[in-house]
Design a protein around this motif. Sequence first.
Motif, PDB file in Angstrom:
ATOM      1  N   SER A  98     -11.224   6.590   1.023  1.00  0.00           N
ATOM      2  CA  SER A  98     -11.494   5.276   0.446  1.00  0.00           C
ATOM      3  C   SER A  98     -10.229   4.426   0.442  1.00  0.00           C
ATOM      4  N   ILE A  99     -10.404   3.131   0.172  1.00  0.00           N
ATOM      5  CA  ILE A  99      -9.256   2.236   0.050  1.00  0.00           C
ATOM      6  C   ILE A  99      -8.313   2.743  -1.025  1.00  0.00           C
ATOM      7  N   ALA A 100      -8.863   3.095  -2.191  1.00  0.00           N
ATOM      8  CA  ALA A 100      -8.031   3.564  -3.309  1.00  0.00           C
ATOM      9  C   ALA A 100      -7.296   4.850  -2.952  1.00  0.00           C
ATOM     10  N   PHE A 104      -2.992   5.244  -2.785  1.00  0.00           N
ATOM     11  CA  PHE A 104      -2.211   6.166  -3.610  1.00  0.00           C
ATOM     12  C   PHE A 104      -2.013   7.538  -2.952  1.00  0.00           C
ATOM     13  N   LEU A 105      -2.276   7.624  -1.643  1.00  0.00           N
ATOM     14  CA  LEU A 105      -2.091   8.892  -0.942  1.00  0.00           C
ATOM     15  C   LEU A 105      -0.618   9.308  -0.987  1.00  0.00           C
ATOM     16  N   ALA A 124      -6.084   0.305  -8.084  1.00  0.00           N
ATOM     17  CA  ALA A 124      -6.288  -0.137  -6.706  1.00  0.00           C
ATOM     18  C   ALA A 124      -6.919  -1.522  -6.678  1.00  0.00           C
ATOM     19  N   ALA A 125      -7.876  -1.766  -7.562  1.00  0.00           N
ATOM     20  CA  ALA A 125      -8.527  -3.076  -7.625  1.00  0.00           C
ATOM     21  C   ALA A 125      -7.519  -4.175  -7.971  1.00  0.00           C
ATOM     22  N   LYS A 156      -0.759  -0.975  -0.547  1.00  0.00           N
ATOM     23  CA  LYS A 156      -0.136   0.351  -0.678  1.00  0.00           C
ATOM     24  C   LYS A 156       1.371   0.213  -0.897  1.00  0.00           C
ATOM     25  N   ALA A 157       1.990  -0.736  -0.173  1.00  0.00           N
ATOM     26  CA  ALA A 157       3.424  -0.978  -0.350  1.00  0.00           C
ATOM     27  C   ALA A 157       3.716  -1.488  -1.747  1.00  0.00           C
ATOM     28  N   LEU A 158       2.859  -2.378  -2.256  1.00  0.00           N
ATOM     29  CA  LEU A 158       3.059  -2.930  -3.596  1.00  0.00           C
ATOM     30  C   LEU A 158       2.942  -1.851  -4.673  1.00  0.00           C
TER      31      LEU A 158
END
Length: 510
Positions: A98-100, A104-105, A124-125, A156-158
């Motif tokens: 998922s996007i989330a 946070f991977l 994530a939202a 992801k960078a943020l």
Amino acid sequence: MVANILEMRSITKTFPGVKALQDVSLNVARGEIHAICGENGAGKSTLMKVLSGVYPHGTYEGEILFENEPVSFRDIRDSEKSGIVIIHQELALSPFLSIAENIFLGNEIQRRGFIDWNKTNLEAAKLLARVGLSDNPTTKITDIGVGKQQLVEIAKALSKEVKLLILDEPTAALNDEDSAHLLDLIKHLQGQGITSIIISHKLNEIKAIADKVTIIRDGRAIETLDMKSDEISENRIIKGMVGRDLEHRYPDRTPKIGDEIFRVEDWTVHHPTEHDRVVIHNANLTARAGEVVGIAGLMGAGRTELAMSIFGRSYGSGISGRVYVRGEEVKVKTVADAIASGIAYATEDRKRYGLNLIEDIKRNISAAALTKLAKSGWVDDNEEYVVAADYRKSMNIKAPSVATVTGQLSGGNQQKVVLSKWMFSDPDVLILDEPTRGIDVGAKYEIYTIINRLAAQGKAVIVISSELPELMGISDRIYALSEGHITGEMSIADASPEALMQYMTKEKEQ
């Protein structure tokens, strides 16, 4: 005067037989957007890999200061802990997570030793909102487009509290709308105090967004230009990149157009899985010997689908219509049929479909026409080497030898290998899909020269491009495509960007 957030001093990086960087210095002020330009293979990405720890401390010479402190990153995690995050041209997202999960991977939000999914999705939202996305964080990456995937990478960078964001060709695979949104986001992040380094070949984007630009040529830093005070033009940047003025971005050519050698009649293509959906509607087009024919169209117009369906039905279902080469109807039910009939297709995605990146140059060049090298059922290795070496020289492929692994080449040189492969098959018709995508202006000029050479040999060359100036600069005639319909045809003498855009946005007739 704004203090520097980054100083790279006298960086030298050597690979076996090649000095990729030589005594390169780079200063980036806190809060600025700093562009890095240069031809393919100039050393831009190598410099950023040194900075981000992909090439760890000890594998290069020189010194790096970040926030006035010397740093010696052992790997990419090290640099991320300091607030330096790099987003590579090839996105590093897992398509089936998922996007989330992707955001946070490797940096999972945990509670009592387990992942806290509620907090993960909530955070994530929030990050997605910062980059302008409203998608559900549980959506799989495979279900969103490339433009949104690029924004997920920034989210992801943020999440890593980025201070210096490095973007390597961030808009290379994006359409105009997604590119504009991404550039606006980078400016927005600048307003939040985030410094950015952007590598790009798109000089109009650099002019629009960059505060300064550093030009790298042949592994050396040539100059740093202040985009605000010096009123730098695109031609000024090009001169620094290639070491010469490019007064004419397209090589001169006197067309010698002969008889018609390629014709497509009433070509209709249905979607490969949604069989009731028509993607290409009764297309008709021709190409003559020595002619360069352009195909213009907006994203989703069906340009690639048309080309791939003609090339051995590589795309689509329920295909009908006729294809003629030199006046004879040919069957193109398979790729082998198309090649045997004298049709070649250089894909827009050279890394996935055009090349075997783990094979050497020699094997890639011979791949489409091995029968020409066969003796008693076996490929003649010596002849294969001679053929590849000839193309390496004539196409100016920058590599130590034809035994070089193709994945190690720059984008422009990879494209030359793709063209060499199809030139060796000796086609009558060569369809080039986005042949200059992701390569610099110097390499583009070389590709244009090769296209002219093919036309001069009497080939019919069909070029698909998203850049109207490019099509107008190299074509003799242009077809416009809209919603799967060929809506217009213009000679180059009558063509203009405005006229082509009218055809490209023309709605299908009811």
